[in-house]
Design a protein around this motif. Structure first.
Motif, short mmCIF file in Angstrom:
data_model
loop_
_atom_site.label_atom_id
_atom_site.label_comp_id
_atom_site.label_asym_id
_atom_site.label_seq_id
_atom_site.Cartn_x
_atom_site.Cartn_y
_atom_site.Cartn_z
N GLU A 183 -11.08 -3.39 -3.07
CA GLU A 183 -11.91 -2.84 -4.14
C GLU A 183 -11.11 -1.86 -5.00
O GLU A 183 -11.22 -1.85 -6.23
CB GLU A 183 -13.14 -2.17 -3.54
CG GLU A 183 -14.11 -3.16 -2.91
CD GLU A 183 -15.19 -2.47 -2.08
OE1 GLU A 183 -15.08 -1.23 -1.88
OE2 GLU A 183 -16.13 -3.14 -1.64
N ALA A 184 -10.30 -1.03 -4.34
CA ALA A 184 -9.47 -0.07 -5.08
C ALA A 184 -8.47 -0.80 -5.97
O ALA A 184 -8.24 -0.40 -7.12
CB ALA A 184 -8.74 0.85 -4.10
N ALA A 185 -7.87 -1.88 -5.46
CA ALA A 185 -6.90 -2.64 -6.25
C ALA A 185 -7.56 -3.26 -7.48
O ALA A 185 -6.98 -3.26 -8.58
CB ALA A 185 -6.26 -3.74 -5.39
N VAL A 186 -8.78 -3.74 -7.32
CA VAL A 186 -9.50 -4.34 -8.45
C VAL A 186 -9.76 -3.29 -9.52
O VAL A 186 -9.48 -3.51 -10.71
CB VAL A 186 -10.83 -4.96 -7.97
CG1 VAL A 186 -11.68 -5.38 -9.17
CG2 VAL A 186 -10.57 -6.17 -7.07
N ILE A 187 -10.28 -2.14 -9.12
CA ILE A 187 -10.65 -1.12 -10.10
C ILE A 187 -9.42 -0.51 -10.75
O ILE A 187 -9.47 -0.03 -11.89
CB ILE A 187 -11.53 -0.03 -9.44
CG1 ILE A 187 -12.48 0.60 -10.48
CG2 ILE A 187 -10.70 1.02 -8.76
CD1 ILE A 187 -13.57 -0.29 -10.96
N GLU A 188 -8.27 -0.54 -10.07
CA GLU A 188 -7.03 0.00 -10.64
C GLU A 188 -6.32 -1.00 -11.56
O GLU A 188 -5.34 -0.65 -12.20
CB GLU A 188 -6.10 0.43 -9.51
CG GLU A 188 -6.59 1.68 -8.78
CD GLU A 188 -5.89 1.91 -7.46
OE1 GLU A 188 -4.84 1.25 -7.22
OE2 GLU A 188 -6.37 2.74 -6.66
N GLN A 237 0.80 -1.21 0.00
CA GLN A 237 0.00 0.00 0.00
C GLN A 237 0.84 1.27 0.00
O GLN A 237 0.39 2.32 -0.45
CB GLN A 237 -0.93 -0.01 1.21
CG GLN A 237 -2.05 -1.02 1.13
CD GLN A 237 -3.02 -0.73 -0.01
OE1 GLN A 237 -3.46 0.40 -0.18
NE2 GLN A 237 -3.34 -1.74 -0.80
N ASP A 238 2.06 1.21 0.51
CA ASP A 238 2.91 2.40 0.60
C ASP A 238 3.98 2.44 -0.49
O ASP A 238 4.88 3.28 -0.45
CB ASP A 238 3.59 2.46 1.97
CG ASP A 238 2.58 2.56 3.10
OD1 ASP A 238 1.56 3.24 2.90
OD2 ASP A 238 2.81 1.96 4.16
N GLU A 239 3.88 1.55 -1.46
CA GLU A 239 4.88 1.48 -2.51
C GLU A 239 4.32 2.05 -3.81
O GLU A 239 3.35 2.82 -3.79
CB GLU A 239 5.36 0.03 -2.64
CG GLU A 239 6.08 -0.43 -1.37
CD GLU A 239 6.17 -1.93 -1.20
OE1 GLU A 239 6.83 -2.36 -0.24
OE2 GLU A 239 5.59 -2.67 -2.00
N LEU A 240 4.90 1.73 -4.94
CA LEU A 240 4.43 2.25 -6.20
C LEU A 240 2.99 1.83 -6.48
O LEU A 240 2.56 0.75 -6.09
CB LEU A 240 5.32 1.76 -7.35
CG LEU A 240 6.78 2.23 -7.35
CD1 LEU A 240 7.52 1.59 -8.52
CD2 LEU A 240 6.88 3.75 -7.42
N THR A 241 2.26 2.70 -7.17
CA THR A 241 0.90 2.34 -7.58
C THR A 241 0.97 1.39 -8.77
O THR A 241 2.00 1.24 -9.42
CB THR A 241 0.11 3.59 -7.99
OG1 THR A 241 0.71 4.16 -9.17
CG2 THR A 241 0.09 4.62 -6.87
N ILE A 242 -0.16 0.78 -9.07
CA ILE A 242 -0.22 -0.11 -10.23
C ILE A 242 0.13 0.65 -11.50
O ILE A 242 0.89 0.17 -12.35
CB ILE A 242 -1.61 -0.76 -10.34
CG1 ILE A 242 -1.87 -1.66 -9.14
CG2 ILE A 242 -1.75 -1.56 -11.64
CD1 ILE A 242 -3.29 -2.18 -9.06
N LEU A 277 -11.33 -4.23 2.95
CA LEU A 277 -12.15 -4.42 1.75
C LEU A 277 -12.07 -3.19 0.85
O LEU A 277 -12.07 -3.32 -0.38
CB LEU A 277 -13.59 -4.70 2.14
CG LEU A 277 -14.51 -5.18 1.01
CD1 LEU A 277 -13.99 -6.47 0.39
CD2 LEU A 277 -15.93 -5.38 1.53
N GLN A 278 -11.97 -2.02 1.42
CA GLN A 278 -11.82 -0.80 0.63
C GLN A 278 -10.55 -0.84 -0.22
O GLN A 278 -10.57 -0.48 -1.40
CB GLN A 278 -11.82 0.43 1.54
CG GLN A 278 -11.76 1.75 0.79
CD GLN A 278 -11.77 2.95 1.71
OE1 GLN A 278 -11.55 2.83 2.92
NE2 GLN A 278 -12.05 4.12 1.17
N GLN A 279 -9.46 -1.29 0.37
CA GLN A 279 -8.21 -1.40 -0.38
C GLN A 279 -8.32 -2.48 -1.46
O GLN A 279 -7.78 -2.32 -2.57
CB GLN A 279 -7.06 -1.73 0.56
CG GLN A 279 -6.68 -0.58 1.48
CD GLN A 279 -5.56 -0.96 2.44
OE1 GLN A 279 -5.11 -2.10 2.48
NE2 GLN A 279 -5.13 0.01 3.23
#
Length: 344
Positions: free
Chosen positions: A253-258, A224-229, A249-251
């Protein structure tokens, strides 16, 4: 103006139909609760926007019997190889229809056209997430046990430990070495790749898209604190898998949409390899099992002693480090974890 309303009526119907086909597949085939809600919300937004057009004008302009397009069919439209093909075609049908609604809608109502434009852009984002999920399910099929390989944790020489784990059936190996020099890590990665690929296993680099690119590793994993996708993709391109650690779960969901290829779900239990203030625990495993269809690996303090609890909570994939690396018999440890995953 009748012709314009006729076109808008047909495009609106196609868009709704395409969206319903996608929603049904995500709900009934993939059992993805979160995506189902996202698509239902998009359908609601589309329906609300279409209500801005006068219904009586749309219906009066409809002329299905005299529509020349109803008699034009190409062979590719009559065949679909799988549910994934149906979803892919439905997304294109949706987006093409939305574009027609947007362009011809400008003649009637500029605000309506802008609402449709926003829906079209959202459909592109959802398509990316849904389709990446499909590709990931195919790529990661059968790869249910994931090893985080750290040399200093290994009871035996790291190469021997890895070979035994691969022989037992580990399908993914993450190279997690925080203290190696770059040159040594580069050489180490190439050795791991050679050995893993002998067993048709995938190799993931922890937080190093640069070295993953140099070695042509199969993927990169970030926290979560490293590079974004998106940042990882800028460095490594579209080919590698990109996994993301999630703790809520919020994280997830964010990973899925990204556009994540898979997610780590945890920490499930206290772990010796990483410190956390809080532990997501088994409840988070249950939440992801209910809501997310993207491949998800439960992680954090999982051992042969507690793995059955994690599987009982809904996990179908496990990621471990010490449970295999520190075992006196890595083959036996990996084999036991696989038996638990397979209901043994």
């Amino acid at each position: 103006m009748t012709a314009v309303y006729r076109l808008l009526d047909a495009s609106g119907n196609r868009a709704r139909e395409g969206l319903r086909v996608i929603e049904d597949a995500v709900r009934m085939v993939r059992n993805d609760g979160w995506f189902s809600r996202e698509l239902k919300e998009l359908r609601h937004r589309l329906t609300t926007a279409l209500r801005m057009l006068p219904e009586e004008a749309l219906l009066a302009s409809r002329d299905t019997p005299n529509d020349v397009g109803t008699h034009i069919t190409i062979m590719s439209e009559t065949m679909r190889g799988s549910a994934n093909d149906v979803i892919a075609a439905a997304f294109k049908r949706l987006q093409e229809s939305l574009r027609s609604l947007e362009e011809y809608g400008k003649i009637i109502n500029g605000y309506f056209a802008s609402r449709i434009e926003a829906i079209r852009y959202q459909s592109y984002t959802l398509e990316k997430a849904v389709r990446i999920g499909q590709f990931s399910q195919t790529t990661l099929e059968g790869r249910v046990l994931y090893l985080l390989l750290t040399e200093k944790l290994c009871h035996r020489p790291v190469g021997q430990t890895l070979r035994e784990a691969l022989r037992a059936g580990v399908g993914i190996v993450q190279i997690r070495e925080k203290s190696m020099s770059d040159r040594r890590l580069l050489d180490h990665t190439r050795l791991v790749l050679d050995l893993a690929h002998e067993y048709d296993a995938l190799v993931i680099m922890n937080d190093r898209p640069d070295l993953a690119t140099l070695t042509q590793a199969d993927g990169i994993h970030v926290g979560q604190d490293e590079l974004t996708i998106a940042q990882v993709r800028q460095i490594a391109g579209p080919r590698p898998l990109v996994g993301v650690s999630t703790h809520s779960l919020q994280q997830a969901e964010a990973a899925v949409i990204e556009g994540a290829s898979y997610i780590g779900v945890g920490p499930t239990f206290p772990t010796t390899t990483k410190e956390f203030v809080e532990y997501a625990g088994l409840e988070y495993v249950r939440e992801v099992a209910r809501e997310i269809d993207l491949p998800a690996y439960a992680i954090g303090g999982i051992t042969t002693e507690n793995a059955a609890e994690v599987v009982a909570a809904g996990a179908t994939r496990l990621a471990v480090s010490s449970a295999i690396c520190s075992a006196k018999e890595p083959y036996d440890a990996a084999n036991q974890l696989l038996e638990i995953l397979n209901g043994g």
